[in-house]
Write a protein that holds these residues in place. Structure first.
Motif, short mmCIF file in Angstrom:
data_model
loop_
_atom_site.label_atom_id
_atom_site.label_comp_id
_atom_site.label_asym_id
_atom_site.label_seq_id
_atom_site.Cartn_x
_atom_site.Cartn_y
_atom_site.Cartn_z
N LYS A 34 0.83 -1.20 0.00
CA LYS A 34 0.00 0.00 0.00
C LYS A 34 0.86 1.26 0.00
O LYS A 34 0.52 2.25 -0.64
CB LYS A 34 -0.92 -0.01 1.24
CG LYS A 34 -2.07 0.92 1.12
CD LYS A 34 -2.96 0.51 -0.04
CE LYS A 34 -4.21 1.32 -0.05
NZ LYS A 34 -5.00 1.09 -1.25
N LYS A 35 2.01 1.20 0.69
CA LYS A 35 2.92 2.36 0.74
C LYS A 35 3.63 2.55 -0.61
O LYS A 35 3.75 3.68 -1.10
CB LYS A 35 3.95 2.15 1.85
CG LYS A 35 4.87 3.34 2.05
CD LYS A 35 5.80 3.08 3.21
CE LYS A 35 7.13 2.69 2.61
NZ LYS A 35 8.18 2.44 3.55
N GLN A 36 4.06 1.47 -1.23
CA GLN A 36 4.82 1.56 -2.47
C GLN A 36 3.94 1.86 -3.68
O GLN A 36 4.39 2.49 -4.63
CB GLN A 36 5.61 0.27 -2.72
CG GLN A 36 6.65 -0.04 -1.68
CD GLN A 36 7.80 0.95 -1.73
OE1 GLN A 36 8.05 1.62 -2.72
NE2 GLN A 36 8.51 1.05 -0.61
N ASN A 37 2.70 1.37 -3.68
CA ASN A 37 1.79 1.58 -4.81
C ASN A 37 0.39 1.84 -4.26
O ASN A 37 -0.38 0.90 -4.04
CB ASN A 37 1.80 0.37 -5.74
CG ASN A 37 0.97 0.58 -6.98
OD1 ASN A 37 0.34 1.61 -7.16
ND2 ASN A 37 0.96 -0.42 -7.84
N PRO A 38 0.01 3.10 -4.06
CA PRO A 38 -1.31 3.40 -3.49
C PRO A 38 -2.48 2.98 -4.39
O PRO A 38 -3.60 2.83 -3.90
CB PRO A 38 -1.29 4.93 -3.32
CG PRO A 38 0.13 5.33 -3.41
CD PRO A 38 0.83 4.28 -4.22
N ARG A 39 -2.24 2.77 -5.67
CA ARG A 39 -3.32 2.39 -6.61
C ARG A 39 -3.62 0.89 -6.58
O ARG A 39 -4.54 0.43 -7.23
CB ARG A 39 -2.94 2.78 -8.03
CG ARG A 39 -2.72 4.25 -8.24
CD ARG A 39 -2.36 4.58 -9.69
NE ARG A 39 -1.58 3.59 -10.38
CZ ARG A 39 -0.24 3.55 -10.43
NH1 ARG A 39 0.47 4.45 -9.80
NH2 ARG A 39 0.39 2.62 -11.10
N ILE A 40 -2.86 0.12 -5.83
CA ILE A 40 -2.98 -1.34 -5.84
C ILE A 40 -4.28 -1.75 -5.17
O ILE A 40 -4.73 -1.15 -4.21
CB ILE A 40 -1.74 -1.95 -5.16
CG1 ILE A 40 -1.58 -3.41 -5.56
CG2 ILE A 40 -1.85 -1.86 -3.67
CD1 ILE A 40 -0.20 -3.95 -5.18
N HIS A 41 -4.94 -2.78 -5.74
CA HIS A 41 -6.16 -3.34 -5.15
C HIS A 41 -5.75 -4.44 -4.17
O HIS A 41 -5.11 -5.40 -4.53
CB HIS A 41 -7.07 -3.90 -6.24
CG HIS A 41 -8.22 -4.66 -5.68
ND1 HIS A 41 -9.27 -4.04 -5.04
CD2 HIS A 41 -8.49 -5.98 -5.63
CE1 HIS A 41 -10.13 -4.95 -4.65
NE2 HIS A 41 -9.68 -6.14 -5.00
N ILE A 42 -6.17 -4.29 -2.92
CA ILE A 42 -5.85 -5.28 -1.90
C ILE A 42 -7.16 -5.92 -1.43
O ILE A 42 -8.07 -5.23 -0.98
CB ILE A 42 -5.11 -4.65 -0.70
CG1 ILE A 42 -3.76 -4.11 -1.19
CG2 ILE A 42 -4.91 -5.67 0.40
CD1 ILE A 42 -2.95 -3.41 -0.13
N GLY A 43 -7.24 -7.24 -1.59
CA GLY A 43 -8.43 -7.97 -1.17
C GLY A 43 -8.09 -8.99 -0.11
O GLY A 43 -6.94 -9.31 0.14
N ARG A 44 -9.14 -9.49 0.52
CA ARG A 44 -8.95 -10.45 1.61
C ARG A 44 -9.99 -11.54 1.45
O ARG A 44 -11.18 -11.25 1.32
CB ARG A 44 -9.12 -9.73 2.94
CG ARG A 44 -8.91 -10.55 4.14
CD ARG A 44 -9.11 -9.68 5.38
NE ARG A 44 -9.07 -10.52 6.57
CZ ARG A 44 -8.12 -10.45 7.46
NH1 ARG A 44 -7.12 -9.59 7.31
NH2 ARG A 44 -8.13 -11.23 8.51
N ILE A 45 -9.54 -12.79 1.46
CA ILE A 45 -10.44 -13.93 1.36
C ILE A 45 -10.45 -14.61 2.72
O ILE A 45 -9.44 -15.15 3.15
CB ILE A 45 -9.97 -14.91 0.27
CG1 ILE A 45 -9.89 -14.20 -1.09
CG2 ILE A 45 -10.91 -16.10 0.18
CD1 ILE A 45 -9.21 -15.00 -2.16
N ASP A 46 -11.58 -14.56 3.41
CA ASP A 46 -11.68 -15.17 4.75
C ASP A 46 -12.46 -16.44 4.71
O ASP A 46 -13.32 -16.71 4.02
CB ASP A 46 -12.31 -14.21 5.76
CG ASP A 46 -11.34 -13.10 6.13
OD1 ASP A 46 -10.15 -13.37 6.28
OD2 ASP A 46 -11.81 -11.95 6.28
#
Length: 135
Positions: free
Chosen positions: A123-135
């Motif tokens: 998130k710090k290096q690329n603010p445009r990145i999509h981060i998802g979570r599979i629970d």
């Protein structure tokens, strides 16, 4: 900081046994005059001693291939990566981190604490990145 993925390493005994088996196969092919299989055997022999290491750091995600002390890196920089998905179910208590670049995905098995740190770095290096979570 560098975070390494969890993966199985071949033991030295297995590497030696594989190399002996490939060498015997190559000798048999030479005796039978099937020279076409000798180059294939040479590649298999080299593959017995190839080591892989998966790492994630501030520069990006990389796989390091080591063969007889020579290191080759296959790196994805953070600006090339488009998505990260952490799968907490498949490898419990560890996490499988899916890293996407266009339509290609790499998977890294990591400890949960390391995965959280990697998500912060991403998130710090690329603010445009999509981060998802599979629970």
């Amino acid at each position: 900081m560098e975070y390494k993925a969890i993966h199985r390493q071949r033991s030295v005994q297995i590497k030696v046994l594989l190399a002996l088996a490939v060498t015997v196969m190559m000798i048999i092919e030479i005796i039978k005059s099937r020279y076409l299989y000798v180059p294939i055997g040479i590649f298999l022999l080299l593959a017995c001693f190839l080591d892989k290491e998966y790492a994630i750091n501030d520069h990006g995600v990389e796989i390091r291939y080591t063969l007889f002390g020579t290191i080759r890196r296959n790196r994805w920089n953070w600006d090339e990566i488009t998505a990260l998905h952490a799968d907490y179910n498949k490898a419990n208590p560890d996490v499988i981190l899916h890293i996407g670049k266009d339509i290609v995905t790499r998977t890294y098995k990591m400890r949960s604490a390391d995965c959280e740190e990697v998500l912060k770095i991403a998130k710090k290096q690329n603010p445009r990145i999509h981060i998802g979570r599979i629970d």
